[in-house]
Scaffold this motif. Sequence first.
Motif, mmCIF file in Angstrom:
data_model
loop_
_atom_site.group_PDB
_atom_site.id
_atom_site.type_symbol
_atom_site.label_atom_id
_atom_site.label_comp_id
_atom_site.label_asym_id
_atom_site.label_seq_id
_atom_site.Cartn_x
_atom_site.Cartn_y
_atom_site.Cartn_z
ATOM 1 N N ARG A 24 20.525 7.845 41.857
ATOM 2 C CA ARG A 24 20.824 7.248 43.255
ATOM 3 C C ARG A 24 22.038 7.621 43.557
ATOM 4 N N ASN A 25 22.622 8.723 43.859
ATOM 5 C CA ASN A 25 23.977 8.849 44.193
ATOM 6 C C ASN A 25 23.930 9.416 45.569
ATOM 7 N N MET A 26 25.172 9.669 45.814
ATOM 8 C CA MET A 26 25.699 10.081 47.340
ATOM 9 C C MET A 26 24.942 11.324 47.620
ATOM 10 N N LEU A 29 21.822 11.209 50.341
ATOM 11 C CA LEU A 29 22.008 11.432 51.565
ATOM 12 C C LEU A 29 22.446 12.710 52.241
ATOM 13 N N LEU A 214 16.560 6.586 50.723
ATOM 14 C CA LEU A 214 17.769 5.734 50.536
ATOM 15 C C LEU A 214 17.167 4.155 50.742
ATOM 16 N N TYR A 246 18.988 5.942 57.288
ATOM 17 C CA TYR A 246 17.829 5.411 56.952
ATOM 18 C C TYR A 246 16.652 6.257 57.575
ATOM 19 N N GLU B 41 27.768 7.139 42.630
ATOM 20 C CA GLU B 41 26.859 6.267 42.457
ATOM 21 C C GLU B 41 26.714 5.676 43.608
ATOM 22 N N SER B 42 25.345 5.165 44.143
ATOM 23 C CA SER B 42 25.226 4.313 45.073
ATOM 24 C C SER B 42 25.435 2.888 44.747
ATOM 25 N N ILE B 50 31.228 1.087 44.891
ATOM 26 C CA ILE B 50 31.397 1.488 46.225
ATOM 27 C C ILE B 50 31.407 0.226 47.120
ATOM 28 N N TYR B 244 25.498 2.174 51.497
ATOM 29 C CA TYR B 244 26.508 3.147 51.418
ATOM 30 C C TYR B 244 26.901 3.957 52.629
ATOM 31 N N LEU B 248 30.606 3.388 53.616
ATOM 32 C CA LEU B 248 31.464 4.755 53.540
ATOM 33 C C LEU B 248 32.002 4.916 54.992
#
Lengths: 361, 361
Positions: A24-26, A29, A214, A246, B41-42, B50, B244, B248
């Motif tokens: 679950r990282n950036m 998205l 997400l 989302y 990471e989220s 974050i 995020y 962000l």
Amino acid sequence: MTESISFVESFKQTQYQVAGNGKRNMQVLKEVFEQVDGQQESDIYGNGQIIESFQEKMATYLGKESAVFFPSGTMAQQIALRIWCDEKGVKKVAYHPLSHLEIHEEDGLKELHHIDTVLLGDEAGLIGLEDVLNLDQEIACLLLELPQREIGGQLPDYKTIVEISEYCKANGIRLHLDGARLFEILPHYQKSAAEICGLFDSVYISFYKGIGGLAGAILAGDKEFTQQSKVWKRRHGGDLISLYPYILSSNYYFEKRISKMELYYENAIELAMLFNSCPSIQTKPTVPVSNMFHVHISQPKEQLEAVLKEVYYKTGVGLTSYLKETNQSTYSFEVSIGDQYNSIPKDKLDEVFQLLKVKLK
Amino acid sequence: MTESISFVESFKQTQYQVAGNGKRNMQVLKEVFEQVDGQQESDIYGNGQIIESFQEKMATYLGKESAVFFPSGTMAQQIALRIWCDEKGVKKVAYHPLSHLEIHEEDGLKELHHIDTVLLGDEAGLIGLEDVLNLDQEIACLLLELPQREIGGQLPDYKTIVEISEYCKANGIRLHLDGARLFEILPHYQKSAAEICGLFDSVYISFYKGIGGLAGAILAGDKEFTQQSKVWKRRHGGDLISLYPYILSSNYYFEKRISKMELYYENAIELAMLFNSCPSIQTKPTVPVSNMFHVHISQPKEQLEAVLKEVYYKTGVGLTSYLKETNQSTYSFEVSIGDQYNSIPKDKLDEVFQLLKVKLK
């Protein structure tokens, strides 16, 4: 070598993991937005093409008149139950003792909506028709969670749902579907989402379980219901000026993974069988009915962690990042199959279970 | 030529607009994510680097012990008031008759939290010390909105806030700041955010007004307060697995625009003066005290729309996309200065107001 690092760290260092769709990282998205036209307009407080077209698409998919996008299922479901309670003038609903609303929402339903609950059925099992027939209190709504996540993702047979639905309809009880994992059960029932949702007055679905998006949820029902839900969404503080991160990611990963649910389901059956071939291990359910199951292992924790760390280190395959104490020195973890399972080389997987069989003896 | 299209369409066709930071389109998020490391990471349900680092940064900026990121201000503020009500055991708060909670939230405060409200002060003016001194009911919390948006973004003098704060402290009334536009008032008061927030027990700030982010809010106060707010955030359905995109973008546009608030403020004063130089036009306030003001024009709507459409068409500069009826054939609109104002060539702007002066005679 493996003893100096923590269990969770040893998991993080594995090259492969049996569960999930990846980190679950950036990037989750970023991947979506790389192909989005920057000139496309934002949704504005629930209006605009971007939100309306996704709502319509999901309403059609679920066979419902109307659908509303929510930031979270927690919000969507409390609101669904509140609407049905207000409709009947009865502030009581029934659900499973391990329902998300009962154990993961800090009692929002009670604290915000003052709705009382009847915990229906046994904690370790499913709600059956008998439980509904034997209800001795008036309720506005019954919530069924398909699959019942906290007991490994179990499902009643389809006939039971039909019978419960008929009983509820005949007795003025609204039936709500907690379909957080609805996509994931369609292969087992061999039904369309619309067929299943047809048995329910209202339905919630989620986009970050099997779909791997997400966050975000859809609440669907008839127009009067969804119209009311929009008012409550505003009250809850969920009617954001822009929900498009989302919405777009939900749509993107829906398209990417909706056709893979059959594969995840088959993978889950295969992997559960592998686990069940090991001493001290039993999965719940024994044969999965969705992409998920729980693994229960009867071993002292320290010993078990040492075995798993060794397996992770030697094979590069991670099975779980945590162990949850269930009862009497049994530890468990959840497995939800996604894209990652199929990226593991077959010989690696064989190695994992050969090793586990030896080490757990 | 201009008569065949609608007023809003004529606005959309303008090359320049006096207000705002530009279109609310996908580019706003794309710009942020083009430079984000995909491997980052989220946040997970309110935890993770974050979200925690942004919360700490904002707590420091606001001079508060602790801060919590929320998807919306609607959620954050209801929760703040609920916490203060529960603390005192008094379910009553006071705020301005045109508070966001009173007119834009579908009565969430009342319907979800069963909190009664005292509408303090005159609708057309600000809450003064007298209003607070004359309160004849026990309240748990007083909410002040700085600036008072619905009356054009007016502000009390700083001394009044200090006096109200002292009175509240001495009388066991919690003071909450609706700081949706807090950044925007700092140049006028010539105070730091921390200095202003020091007068309040709890503070909400927003990231999509002057900052021009996507959505999202921060609620700040002491640790016990923010800890409780996290429980309520979960109850409201705002504790998303991933926030995020909002975190962000909030951070990105905060960094991009926080130093421009002085410029926006000066621009607002200049533009209001230009409006006030036209017949039939008066701004509220006459001299802005933030980046915003309201424009009131005493003209029949049809005639006014025709004039504005002609101005838009001839100069390419858009002043507003809507006209709101205020009273007795006076129409108004809101102007909040952002990046766009400075991109308008000066001679274009002169042309706009020369034309307005002639046409509104």
